[in-house]
Scaffold this motif. Sequence first.
Motif, PDB file in Angstrom:
ATOM      1  N   ARG A 227       0.843  -1.183   0.000  1.00 21.75           N
ATOM      2  CA  ARG A 227       0.000   0.000   0.000  1.00 21.75           C
ATOM      3  C   ARG A 227       0.887   1.245   0.000  1.00 21.75           C
ATOM      4  O   ARG A 227       2.009   1.236   0.518  1.00 21.75           O
ATOM      5  CB  ARG A 227      -0.916   0.028   1.228  1.00 21.75           C
ATOM      6  N   SER A 230       0.628   7.718  -1.506  1.00 25.35           N
ATOM      7  CA  SER A 230       0.701   8.482  -2.752  1.00 25.35           C
ATOM      8  C   SER A 230      -0.161   7.875  -3.854  1.00 25.35           C
ATOM      9  O   SER A 230      -0.552   8.563  -4.793  1.00 25.35           O
ATOM     10  CB  SER A 230       2.153   8.569  -3.230  1.00 25.35           C
ATOM     11  N   ASP A 231      -0.446   6.595  -3.746  1.00 25.80           N
ATOM     12  CA  ASP A 231      -1.272   5.915  -4.751  1.00 25.80           C
ATOM     13  C   ASP A 231      -2.743   5.852  -4.337  1.00 25.80           C
ATOM     14  O   ASP A 231      -3.544   5.208  -5.010  1.00 25.80           O
ATOM     15  CB  ASP A 231      -0.754   4.489  -4.982  1.00 25.80           C
ATOM     16  N   ASN A 232      -3.083   6.478  -3.206  1.00 30.96           N
ATOM     17  CA  ASN A 232      -4.457   6.470  -2.704  1.00 30.96           C
ATOM     18  C   ASN A 232      -4.986   5.053  -2.533  1.00 30.96           C
ATOM     19  O   ASN A 232      -6.087   4.710  -2.945  1.00 30.96           O
ATOM     20  CB  ASN A 232      -5.384   7.267  -3.640  1.00 30.96           C
ATOM     21  N   ASP A 233      -4.163   4.206  -1.912  1.00 32.52           N
ATOM     22  CA  ASP A 233      -4.561   2.821  -1.679  1.00 32.52           C
ATOM     23  C   ASP A 233      -5.409   2.654  -0.430  1.00 32.52           C
ATOM     24  O   ASP A 233      -5.925   1.562  -0.176  1.00 32.52           O
ATOM     25  CB  ASP A 233      -3.319   1.930  -1.552  1.00 32.52           C
ATOM     26  N   THR A 255      -7.951  -2.222  -3.404  1.00 37.53           N
ATOM     27  CA  THR A 255      -7.479  -1.244  -2.429  1.00 37.53           C
ATOM     28  C   THR A 255      -8.630  -0.794  -1.547  1.00 37.53           C
ATOM     29  O   THR A 255      -9.794  -1.024  -1.853  1.00 37.53           O
ATOM     30  CB  THR A 255      -6.862  -0.007  -3.120  1.00 37.53           C
ATOM     31  N   ARG A 266      -7.757  -2.785  -9.158  1.00 40.60           N
ATOM     32  CA  ARG A 266      -6.671  -2.166  -9.921  1.00 40.60           C
ATOM     33  C   ARG A 266      -5.695  -3.250 -10.383  1.00 40.60           C
ATOM     34  O   ARG A 266      -5.875  -4.434 -10.091  1.00 40.60           O
ATOM     35  CB  ARG A 266      -5.930  -1.134  -9.065  1.00 40.60           C
ATOM     36  N   ALA A 268      -1.247  -3.967 -11.501  1.00 43.02           N
ATOM     37  CA  ALA A 268       0.137  -3.565 -11.749  1.00 43.02           C
ATOM     38  C   ALA A 268       0.678  -4.476 -12.841  1.00 43.02           C
ATOM     39  O   ALA A 268       0.124  -5.555 -13.104  1.00 43.02           O
ATOM     40  CB  ALA A 268       0.974  -3.697 -10.479  1.00 43.02           C
ATOM     41  N   GLN A 278       5.021  -2.423 -11.653  1.00 38.14           N
ATOM     42  CA  GLN A 278       4.661  -1.028 -11.801  1.00 38.14           C
ATOM     43  C   GLN A 278       3.156  -0.877 -11.668  1.00 38.14           C
ATOM     44  O   GLN A 278       2.389  -1.432 -12.449  1.00 38.14           O
ATOM     45  CB  GLN A 278       5.113  -0.495 -13.174  1.00 38.14           C
ATOM     46  N   LYS A 279       2.726  -0.111 -10.669  1.00 34.24           N
ATOM     47  CA  LYS A 279       1.292   0.137 -10.496  1.00 34.24           C
ATOM     48  C   LYS A 279       0.773   1.032 -11.614  1.00 34.24           C
ATOM     49  O   LYS A 279       1.407   2.023 -11.964  1.00 34.24           O
ATOM     50  CB  LYS A 279       1.016   0.805  -9.155  1.00 34.24           C
ATOM     51  N   ASN A 281      -2.451   2.261 -11.240  1.00 34.69           N
ATOM     52  CA  ASN A 281      -3.279   3.142 -10.406  1.00 34.69           C
ATOM     53  C   ASN A 281      -4.607   3.523 -11.036  1.00 34.69           C
ATOM     54  O   ASN A 281      -5.418   4.220 -10.416  1.00 34.69           O
ATOM     55  CB  ASN A 281      -2.522   4.409  -9.981  1.00 34.69           C
TER      56      ASN A 281
END
Length: 347
Positions: A227, A230-233, A255, A266, A268, A278-279, A281
């Motif tokens: 988590r 910054s990725d709003n998980d 998430t 989501r 990756a 690599q997410k 998002n």
Amino acid sequence: MQLLSLPFSSLATLTLAVAPVFGLPYIPKRTPSVPVKRDPWLALDTDFPDPAFLKASNGKWYAFGTIGNGLRMQVAESDNFSNWTSLNKSPMPKVAEWEQPNTILAMAPDVIQRADGKYVMYYSSPTKRDENRQCVGTGIANDPSGPYEPSDEPFACPFDQGGAIDASGFQDIDGTRYVTYKVNGNTIGKGECGNSIPPLKPTPLMLQKVREDGITPVGKPIQMIDRATSDNDGPLVEAPYIFHHAGTYFLFYSTHCYNSDQYDLRYATAANVTGPWQKDNAQLLKPGQYGLKSPGGASLRSLSKTLLGDGSLFPDGMLFHGWCHDKTERCMYAAKVRFFGNRVVVV
């Protein structure tokens, strides 16, 4: 994943037409000779959370779900992926030696078939040591619908880190087998879903290489993603599921908290199953889309590559859950997806 289940009404079948999406290739309108459902649809109008599925050697599809409808675990079958019927039985009625005695709680099962024809189930359950911490167990059966005989010891049990849940199997193109799961750190935190009040706990998604038996670990697990604020998980990432398509590995995950209005799906991507990942998002499925409520907990399989009327192929299949029945249950939904490079589109 966690407990409970989702709402929604059955969605209509649409005429086949896919317009350009985010610059993706245009697929011309067509009228196939074989009816194809479009958009996600309600596959089981009952409590059936965390669905995972496979096509067995008898040609039928089998889906497996978390505790619900009075059953420790659930199993459903389908002849065509579109229409599903609950078998109204638990595929693993017996409790393992490491589990909380007589527990009815068993969650997020996934099943793979080995080269010897036997089926291996991965699942999560409370431990005998602490009923509030779950670990990942395994079981073996000759029939995909069970009964599965549980192993005496758990497969993954990082107890001090909060335990482990949401295991699923993956076989790479070279035949190597892996199991991915979530370290359940939010069971030892505080706040929403146990992890919204600092200090926040890690909830990493792990990858464990295993032998051909699908059960014996090879080496130590490696972390894929975790988590990130910054990725709003939200308080966690969970429900990992790996799918390979045309040289790209996709890690599907959810998430936020499963019972919140923000729960979503989501993915990756990676060029190798061991990463780096690599997410993207972007939300493949988000709350409100297609009328869904908190969609997540997805699993994917390649469908039977049957040709449509215009010579094109069926897309790949996905099962997931979402809230239903006034948010008292999580029903099972189905969808078909297509891959365009490192992007995924629901069709």
